[in-house]
Design a protein around this motif. Structure first.
Motif, PDB file in Angstrom:
ATOM      1  N   ALA A 198      38.614 -50.554 -93.448  1.00  0.00           N
ATOM      2  CA  ALA A 198      38.380 -50.316 -94.701  1.00  0.00           C
ATOM      3  C   ALA A 198      40.370 -49.960 -94.753  1.00  0.00           C
ATOM      4  CB  ALA A 198      38.258 -50.636 -95.911  1.00  0.00           C
ATOM      5  N   SER A 199      39.702 -48.602 -94.686  1.00  0.00           N
ATOM      6  CA  SER A 199      41.648 -47.908 -95.038  1.00  0.00           C
ATOM      7  C   SER A 199      42.066 -48.648 -94.474  1.00  0.00           C
ATOM      8  CB  SER A 199      40.965 -46.177 -94.500  1.00  0.00           C
ATOM      9  OG  SER A 199      39.815 -45.313 -94.661  1.00  0.00           O
ATOM     10  N   CYS A 200      42.884 -48.936 -93.349  1.00  0.00           N
ATOM     11  CA  CYS A 200      44.263 -49.133 -92.356  1.00  0.00           C
ATOM     12  C   CYS A 200      44.187 -50.972 -93.198  1.00  0.00           C
ATOM     13  CB  CYS A 200      43.466 -49.412 -90.806  1.00  0.00           C
ATOM     14  SG  CYS A 200      43.011 -47.525 -90.500  1.00  0.00           S
ATOM     15  N   TYR A 201      43.934 -51.608 -93.038  1.00  0.00           N
ATOM     16  CA  TYR A 201      43.250 -53.074 -93.947  1.00  0.00           C
ATOM     17  C   TYR A 201      44.458 -52.837 -95.387  1.00  0.00           C
ATOM     18  CZ  TYR A 201      42.748 -57.424 -95.636  1.00  0.00           C
ATOM     19  OH  TYR A 201      43.123 -59.001 -95.561  1.00  0.00           O
ATOM     20  N   TRP A 202      44.221 -52.211 -95.719  1.00  0.00           N
ATOM     21  CA  TRP A 202      45.249 -52.638 -97.458  1.00  0.00           C
ATOM     22  C   TRP A 202      46.541 -51.852 -97.314  1.00  0.00           C
ATOM     23  CZ3 TRP A 202      44.405 -55.398-101.125  1.00  0.00           C
ATOM     24  CH2 TRP A 202      43.328 -55.889-101.525  1.00  0.00           C
ATOM     25  N   PRO A 203      46.363 -51.562 -97.309  1.00  0.00           N
ATOM     26  CA  PRO A 203      48.530 -50.623 -96.474  1.00  0.00           C
ATOM     27  C   PRO A 203      48.564 -52.101 -95.624  1.00  0.00           C
ATOM     28  CG  PRO A 203      46.645 -48.759 -96.236  1.00  0.00           C
ATOM     29  CD  PRO A 203      45.642 -50.152 -95.968  1.00  0.00           C
ATOM     30  N   LEU A 204      48.170 -52.894 -94.516  1.00  0.00           N
ATOM     31  CA  LEU A 204      48.612 -53.930 -93.799  1.00  0.00           C
ATOM     32  C   LEU A 204      48.689 -54.796 -94.491  1.00  0.00           C
ATOM     33  CD1 LEU A 204      46.676 -52.416 -90.318  1.00  0.00           C
ATOM     34  CD2 LEU A 204      49.811 -51.684 -91.272  1.00  0.00           C
ATOM     35  N   GLN A 216      41.466 -50.841-103.410  1.00  0.00           N
ATOM     36  CA  GLN A 216      42.080 -50.070-102.616  1.00  0.00           C
ATOM     37  C   GLN A 216      40.915 -48.942-102.602  1.00  0.00           C
ATOM     38  OE1 GLN A 216      46.151 -49.824-101.740  1.00  0.00           O
ATOM     39  NE2 GLN A 216      46.091 -49.051 -99.857  1.00  0.00           N
ATOM     40  N   GLU A 217      40.462 -48.287-103.611  1.00  0.00           N
ATOM     41  CA  GLU A 217      39.974 -47.009-103.545  1.00  0.00           C
ATOM     42  C   GLU A 217      38.765 -47.372-103.059  1.00  0.00           C
ATOM     43  OE1 GLU A 217      41.543 -48.814-106.150  1.00  0.00           O
ATOM     44  OE2 GLU A 217      43.301 -47.163-105.347  1.00  0.00           O
ATOM     45  N   SER A 218      37.820 -48.321-103.724  1.00  0.00           N
ATOM     46  CA  SER A 218      36.910 -48.105-103.518  1.00  0.00           C
ATOM     47  C   SER A 218      35.918 -49.180-102.523  1.00  0.00           C
ATOM     48  CB  SER A 218      35.558 -49.036-103.887  1.00  0.00           C
ATOM     49  OG  SER A 218      36.205 -50.486-104.318  1.00  0.00           O
ATOM     50  N   ALA A 219      37.688 -49.551-101.209  1.00  0.00           N
ATOM     51  CA  ALA A 219      36.776 -50.259-100.208  1.00  0.00           C
ATOM     52  C   ALA A 219      36.626 -48.834 -98.391  1.00  0.00           C
ATOM     53  CB  ALA A 219      38.387 -51.043 -99.541  1.00  0.00           C
ATOM     54  N   PRO A 220      36.709 -48.287 -98.779  1.00  0.00           N
ATOM     55  CA  PRO A 220      36.354 -47.154 -97.518  1.00  0.00           C
ATOM     56  C   PRO A 220      34.822 -46.690 -97.303  1.00  0.00           C
ATOM     57  CG  PRO A 220      38.398 -46.388 -98.061  1.00  0.00           C
ATOM     58  CD  PRO A 220      38.126 -47.070 -99.578  1.00  0.00           C
ATOM     59  N   LEU A 239      38.211 -58.749 -88.413  1.00  0.00           N
ATOM     60  CA  LEU A 239      38.647 -60.064 -89.228  1.00  0.00           C
ATOM     61  C   LEU A 239      36.755 -60.454 -89.902  1.00  0.00           C
ATOM     62  CD1 LEU A 239      39.839 -61.824 -86.795  1.00  0.00           C
ATOM     63  CD2 LEU A 239      41.012 -61.644 -88.542  1.00  0.00           C
ATOM     64  N   VAL A 240      36.242 -60.143 -89.564  1.00  0.00           N
ATOM     65  CA  VAL A 240      34.798 -60.059 -90.597  1.00  0.00           C
ATOM     66  C   VAL A 240      34.051 -58.814 -92.035  1.00  0.00           C
ATOM     67  CG1 VAL A 240      32.386 -60.060 -90.399  1.00  0.00           C
ATOM     68  CG2 VAL A 240      33.453 -61.380 -88.623  1.00  0.00           C
ATOM     69  N   MET A 241      34.942 -57.895 -91.366  1.00  0.00           N
ATOM     70  CA  MET A 241      35.301 -57.457 -92.749  1.00  0.00           C
ATOM     71  C   MET A 241      36.706 -57.389 -93.379  1.00  0.00           C
ATOM     72  SD  MET A 241      33.984 -53.596 -90.374  1.00  0.00           S
ATOM     73  CE  MET A 241      34.155 -52.134 -91.914  1.00  0.00           C
ATOM     74  N   ALA A 242      37.013 -57.713 -93.109  1.00  0.00           N
ATOM     75  CA  ALA A 242      38.215 -57.952 -93.655  1.00  0.00           C
ATOM     76  C   ALA A 242      37.889 -58.832 -95.162  1.00  0.00           C
ATOM     77  CB  ALA A 242      39.307 -58.721 -93.250  1.00  0.00           C
ATOM     78  N   PHE A 243      36.974 -60.384 -94.698  1.00  0.00           N
ATOM     79  CA  PHE A 243      36.416 -60.964 -95.883  1.00  0.00           C
ATOM     80  C   PHE A 243      35.749 -60.124 -97.192  1.00  0.00           C
ATOM     81  CE2 PHE A 243      37.032 -64.265 -92.748  1.00  0.00           C
ATOM     82  CZ  PHE A 243      38.185 -65.719 -93.488  1.00  0.00           C
ATOM     83  N   LEU A 244      35.501 -59.010 -96.971  1.00  0.00           N
ATOM     84  CA  LEU A 244      34.393 -58.649 -97.600  1.00  0.00           C
ATOM     85  C   LEU A 244      35.650 -57.482 -98.281  1.00  0.00           C
ATOM     86  CD1 LEU A 244      31.620 -57.989 -99.083  1.00  0.00           C
ATOM     87  CD2 LEU A 244      31.067 -55.832 -97.061  1.00  0.00           C
ATOM     88  N   ILE A 245      36.718 -56.964 -97.185  1.00  0.00           N
ATOM     89  CA  ILE A 245      37.180 -55.298 -98.639  1.00  0.00           C
ATOM     90  C   ILE A 245      37.923 -56.098 -99.277  1.00  0.00           C
ATOM     91  CG2 ILE A 245      38.747 -54.591 -97.670  1.00  0.00           C
ATOM     92  CD1 ILE A 245      37.704 -53.415 -95.021  1.00  0.00           C
ATOM     93  N   VAL A 246      38.071 -57.000 -99.128  1.00  0.00           N
ATOM     94  CA  VAL A 246      39.332 -57.619-100.117  1.00  0.00           C
ATOM     95  C   VAL A 246      38.920 -58.147-101.147  1.00  0.00           C
ATOM     96  CG1 VAL A 246      40.869 -59.253 -98.275  1.00  0.00           C
ATOM     97  CG2 VAL A 246      39.109 -60.610 -99.600  1.00  0.00           C
ATOM     98  N   GLU A 247      37.751 -58.078-102.317  1.00  0.00           N
ATOM     99  CA  GLU A 247      36.556 -57.900-102.386  1.00  0.00           C
ATOM    100  C   GLU A 247      36.811 -56.746-103.179  1.00  0.00           C
ATOM    101  OE1 GLU A 247      35.374 -60.888-103.812  1.00  0.00           O
ATOM    102  OE2 GLU A 247      36.510 -62.149-102.129  1.00  0.00           O
ATOM    103  N   PHE A 248      37.063 -55.592-103.038  1.00  0.00           N
ATOM    104  CA  PHE A 248      36.439 -54.542-102.992  1.00  0.00           C
ATOM    105  C   PHE A 248      37.992 -53.718-103.566  1.00  0.00           C
ATOM    106  CE2 PHE A 248      32.752 -55.232-101.666  1.00  0.00           C
ATOM    107  CZ  PHE A 248      31.655 -54.915-102.875  1.00  0.00           C
TER     108      PHE A 248
END
Length: 187
Positions: free
Chosen positions: A168-174, A119-123, A108-117
């Motif tokens: 990060a890799s699993c988050y974007w498709p989900l 899908q290619e750079s998030a991992p 959950l905490v990482m999702a707040f950062l991951i959405v700022e990037f």
């Protein structure tokens, strides 16, 4: 083509002052999705435990159950580390409960950062978060759980980097699947 901006939003520029593309769509509706973050955290948490158990036994010569005993000791106390190389159902289930809870929170905490990037750079960002998480867990929390100091090393560091990258890799498709399902149910 000029980048669209919303009122009050600055246009992103490169170091040369030229407009550059946003790392993600400039869409205010793109925000973390809880279910996607929790699921990504759980998937990455499972991979983390498997990596730590298998690689710890191969590289460091630890028993397969050693990480479970150390994690369970966070809930059960240091007595959970007795006979750390043996399977103990209470210890394993306690460790899974602690680790699943932490994996969901970290997801959950990482999702707040991951959405700022994108899908290619998030991992890559996730992997960096995993490295930071290693420092926090194995240098910050060892005041509360001193038995975790013994787990510092390449295997644990690598497992944390893997954890972050997988979240990060699993988050974007989900995330996208959750968005698609929300649009289908709304329509």
């Amino acid at each position: 083509m000029a980048e669209l901006t919303f009122p009050g939003q600055r246009q992103r520029t490169s170091r040369t002052g030229n407009p550059r593309p946003s790392p993600r769509p400039a869409d205010p509706s793109v925000r973390p999705r809880g279910v996607a973050a929790i699921a990504a955290g759980l998937v990455a948490g499972i991979a983390y435990l498997v990596t730590l158990s298998v690689m710890g036994s191969v590289v460091d010569g630890d028993g397969m159950w050693n990480p479970f005993h150390r994690i369970a000791a966070m809930l059960m106390g240091p007595s959970a580390m007795e006979n750390a190389d043996a399977f103990n159902a209470n210890v394993v289930f306690s460790a899974l409960a602690v680790h699943a809870g932490l994996s969901m929170i970290y997801g959950l905490v990482m999702a707040f950062l991951i959405v700022e990037f994108s899908q290619e750079s998030a991992p890559w960002v996730g992997a960096a978060c995993g490295a930071l998480l290693y420092v926090v867990n194995y240098y910050g929390f060892t005041g509360l759980y001193p038995w975790m100091i013994e787990m510092r090393g390449v295997v644990t560091f690598s497992a944390h980097v893997l954890f972050g990258g997988l979240v990060a890799s699993c988050y974007w498709p989900l995330h996208e699947q959750q968005d698609a399902e929300a649009h289908l149910s709304a329509g």
